[in-house]
Design a protein around this motif. Sequence first.
Motif, PDB file in Angstrom:
ATOM      1  N   GLU A 106       0.815  -1.166   0.221  1.00  0.00           N
ATOM      2  CA  GLU A 106       0.076  -0.030   0.033  1.00  0.00           C
ATOM      3  C   GLU A 106       0.833   1.199   0.052  1.00  0.00           C
ATOM      4  O   GLU A 106       0.742   2.394  -0.969  1.00  0.00           O
ATOM      5  CB  GLU A 106      -0.867  -0.024   1.186  1.00  0.00           C
ATOM      6  N   LYS A 117      -5.862   7.117  -1.680  1.00  0.00           N
ATOM      7  CA  LYS A 117      -6.069   5.999  -0.750  1.00  0.00           C
ATOM      8  C   LYS A 117      -7.098   5.080  -1.226  1.00  0.00           C
ATOM      9  O   LYS A 117      -6.866   3.938  -1.127  1.00  0.00           O
ATOM     10  CB  LYS A 117      -6.487   6.881   0.687  1.00  0.00           C
ATOM     11  N   THR A 121      -6.393   1.155  -1.840  1.00  0.00           N
ATOM     12  CA  THR A 121      -6.969  -0.078  -0.981  1.00  0.00           C
ATOM     13  C   THR A 121      -7.753  -0.740  -2.238  1.00  0.00           C
ATOM     14  O   THR A 121      -7.613  -2.053  -1.846  1.00  0.00           O
ATOM     15  CB  THR A 121      -8.432   0.903  -0.408  1.00  0.00           C
ATOM     16  N   GLU A 125      -6.857  -4.797  -2.375  1.00  0.00           N
ATOM     17  CA  GLU A 125      -7.875  -5.872  -2.357  1.00  0.00           C
ATOM     18  C   GLU A 125      -7.795  -6.673  -3.775  1.00  0.00           C
ATOM     19  O   GLU A 125      -8.155  -7.894  -3.734  1.00  0.00           O
ATOM     20  CB  GLU A 125      -9.233  -4.944  -2.877  1.00  0.00           C
TER      21      GLU A 125
END
Length: 469
Positions: A106, A117, A121, A125
């Motif tokens: 990340e 962000k 994310t 995932e």
Amino acid sequence: MNTQYPHIQHHGAVQGVTGSCHQLWLTPQDSLLIDCGLFQGGESSGNGADAHNLAVEFDLTSVRALVATHVHIDHIGRIPWLLGAGYKGDIHCTEPSAMLMPTVLEDAFLVGIKRDKRLATRFIEMVQPRLQGHPYKTWVTLIEREDLVCRIRFQRAGHILGSAYVEFDISYPQQNRTRRIVFSGDLGAPHAPMLPAPKSPYKADVVVLESTYGNRLHENRRTRRARFQKVIEQALQDGGTVIIPAFSIGRTQELLYELEDIITSTRQKTWQNIPIILDAPLATRFTKLYRQLTPYWNAEALKRVTSGRQPLGFEQLLTVETHAQHQSMVNRLAQTRQPAIVITSSGMCNAGRVINYLKAMLNDPRHNVVFVGYQARGTPGSIIQQYGPQGGYVELDGERYDIKAGIYTLGGYSAHADQAGLIGFITNMRHWPEEVRLVHGDEDAKSTLAALLKARAVSAGKTLVVNVP
């Protein structure tokens, strides 16, 4: 291309120590990737990729799986670009690495691709279902066909939490032929804080061996810690801040562990009152994860925990979270005479919050910078380390900063095995390899280590080919 299988193609860590990425060809149609890391400083793949061009420059059609030795950025930081190039396979690593890796990736996404962000994310995932965490010492089958069987096994490397060297057992049943290939990843130093030392594999045909400290020996832990304490005490007498640039994972936690022990064991008033400031949000997240992974700590560290101590969460430890808090801390420490120890990232001073501390403090002799890790050539850390003691300067964000602060280097704090550890990794094997390939080191480190390995083979009556790709 070489028609003998298996064989190895190197895409990084051959012209320096960063960008680790190796392709193990099993057949003309099948290969595995071992690591896919970022380049730092002036280092490159030799094939077009470097710190400014991280796009994957080789064909991925044959790649069946990615095997990650550990989660340092120079070993996994290019995974976003790997997925962007179309890689759709699994990522195999140890169980602790599977827990740590999403946080590293990340950050690599936010720093290297886009500070968004929501997108980061979504990227995590995508990665999460591909992560396959495995226990140490357990064989895992990656490919099983009539013509090819490939198994891997992770063994403790003692470098950072979750780090491993990886054994590849490759069988060609129709040819009645097997090969054992070992990739060292990064090997840790013996007696390192918190982690068990690596043990040599039983056997191998080929070993791909890191060589970062192939030309150096580390001081032992007791003298290293005494020198660390002395340097800190000397620096604090100047009435300023001790800046310790450190990697967010591994080095930071080792330093906190050592500082807690110094505070606990010394009665000096200086140490009882000194604030230890961790100003690195990523390092703070990793420190919390380290606390959750205590089963992987060594016996000494576990004994401290069971006795009621908190090696990574002691009373004098202050954490700085937000950017506003960081800016306020930099200003306060630069303008007051309050001694403090600041651990901040990045370890090579090429990004992160350490830059603001350096800009504010390098010009003031009250402050000191203590390097405890390897500085790749071309990085600001390397320049400060080399030219600071001579009263030189460094460029940060395009501006020149004269270096008047004290500069110290404590090489003994490397999380890498030294020359003796690297040689021992090979010579302590019950069945020596036919070939050792040296990667992940500067030219002098590789050539020195190669000469010593050849000499040891001669004295032991072994046949050993040492190659430097």
